[in-house]
Scaffold this motif. Structure first.
Motif, PDB file in Angstrom:
ATOM      1  N   THR A 142      61.835  -5.850 -30.700  1.00 57.93           N
ATOM      2  CA  THR A 142      60.908  -6.574 -29.939  1.00 57.93           C
ATOM      3  C   THR A 142      59.822  -5.619 -29.540  1.00 57.93           C
ATOM      4  O   THR A 142      58.458  -5.607 -29.559  1.00 57.93           O
ATOM      5  CB  THR A 142      61.449  -7.442 -28.823  1.00 57.93           C
ATOM      6  N   SER A 156      55.941  -5.095 -30.875  1.00 60.06           N
ATOM      7  CA  SER A 156      54.929  -5.227 -29.991  1.00 60.06           C
ATOM      8  C   SER A 156      53.938  -3.883 -29.797  1.00 60.06           C
ATOM      9  O   SER A 156      52.868  -3.757 -29.550  1.00 60.06           O
ATOM     10  CB  SER A 156      55.336  -5.828 -28.690  1.00 60.06           C
ATOM     11  N   GLN A 157      54.701  -2.843 -29.722  1.00 57.38           N
ATOM     12  CA  GLN A 157      53.987  -1.503 -29.518  1.00 57.38           C
ATOM     13  C   GLN A 157      53.792  -0.599 -30.951  1.00 57.38           C
ATOM     14  O   GLN A 157      53.173   0.486 -30.707  1.00 57.38           O
ATOM     15  CB  GLN A 157      54.729  -0.507 -28.637  1.00 57.38           C
TER      16      GLN A 157
END
Length: 120
Positions: A91, A95-96
């Motif tokens: 996750t 997201s990064q």
């Protein structure tokens, strides 16, 4: 009701195609393949594919959690925690756009795959 019937039909039709041990091996291999695709998407700055491939890896790990036999004591508890942590890493990687986190997950699954092959 329909979903349950569809699942039962699917399960009945696929009994005996692969052994449970082979299926786990295939799931581990799937995480490795999907992580490689997600890493390529990060490199290519393709957000849509990055999310798609990361979500595929997460879906496999969720399936591994679903079939995990927690009655096996410390091994089941360890794998439960390990799988959940890998989901957290994926996750964050998504997201990064963090390839290092994808590599960390892949290294864990390479180790799990190797250990699994040795035990089966």
């Amino acid at each position: 009701m329909y979903g349950s019937n569809a699942h039962n039909t699917y399960a009945q039709n696929n009994v005996g195609i692969e052994s449970p041990a082979k299926l786990i091996e295939m799931l581990y291999e799937g995480v490795l393949r999907f992580n490689a695709q997600a890493k390529k998407a990060i490199k290519d700055k393709d957000v849509e594919k990055k999310v798609y491939w990361t979500n595929r890896s997460i879906a496999i790990i969720v399936e591994l959690l679903t079939v995990l036999d927690r009655s096996e004591g410390s091994v089941g508890a360890y794998l439960d925690g390990l799988y959940n942590y890998q989901i957290q890493l994926l996750t964050t990687a998504s997201s990064q756009s963090d390839s290092d986190k994808l590599d960390e997950v892949s290294n864990v699954f390479k180790g799990l795959l190797e250990a699994w092959r040795e035990t089966t």
